[in-house]
Write a protein that holds these residues in place. Structure first.
Motif: not given
Length: 142
Positions: A29-33, A37-46
């Motif tokens: 959840v912390i990585l997803g947030l 916030i930083q708009y990092r597609p890999r984090y959002i996909t993960g």
């Protein structure tokens, strides 16, 4: 916040598999947030992939406590990795529950654990656990 609350009650019950799953969920959840916030597609996909696994885990917990199929909430192997004989904290501390020690304890009961009966609960502990998992599914899907 609801995962932290669930983590606390799993720690109180020494349920190691849910503790591990909750800890991983908090990290993801912390990585997803951060990814949002930083708009990092890999984090959002993960994070999206993890949510699928998280929903699956919570469906398993619901099936476990409702004893769907061959699952039985009386086994220690699944949620405690067979390390301890502990169960849900809510089993003894649920709303309205009265705990009575049984003396003398049966011969098969381990010496370091007390043998008890629980009665008078307004809501059975498995339904509280099912409600926790259902809330997690609802939050993950929304």
């Amino acid at each position: 916040v609801s995962v932290l609350e669930r983590q606390i009650f799993d720690f109180l019950g020494y349920q190691w598999a849910p503790i591990l799953a909750n800890f991983i969920h908090i990290i993801i959840v912390i990585l997803g947030l951060f990814g949002t916030i930083q708009y990092r597609p890999r984090y959002i996909t993960g994070y999206a992939v993890w949510l699928i696994l998280w929903v699956t885990w919570n469906v398993f917990v619901i099936c476990f406590y409702l004893e769907a199929g061959d699952l039985s909430k009386e086994t220690d192997l699944i949620l405690t990795f067979n390390i301890s004989m502990h169960r849900s904290w809510w089993m003894e501390n649920g709303p309205g529950c009265t705990v009575t020690s049984v003396t003398p304890a049966p011969d098969w009961a381990p010496e370091d654990h007390r043998y008890i009966t629980v009665s008078g609960c307004f809501l059975e502990y498995q339904y509280i656990e099912v409600a926790h998992s259902s809330l997690q599914i609802f939050l993950a899907v929304s």
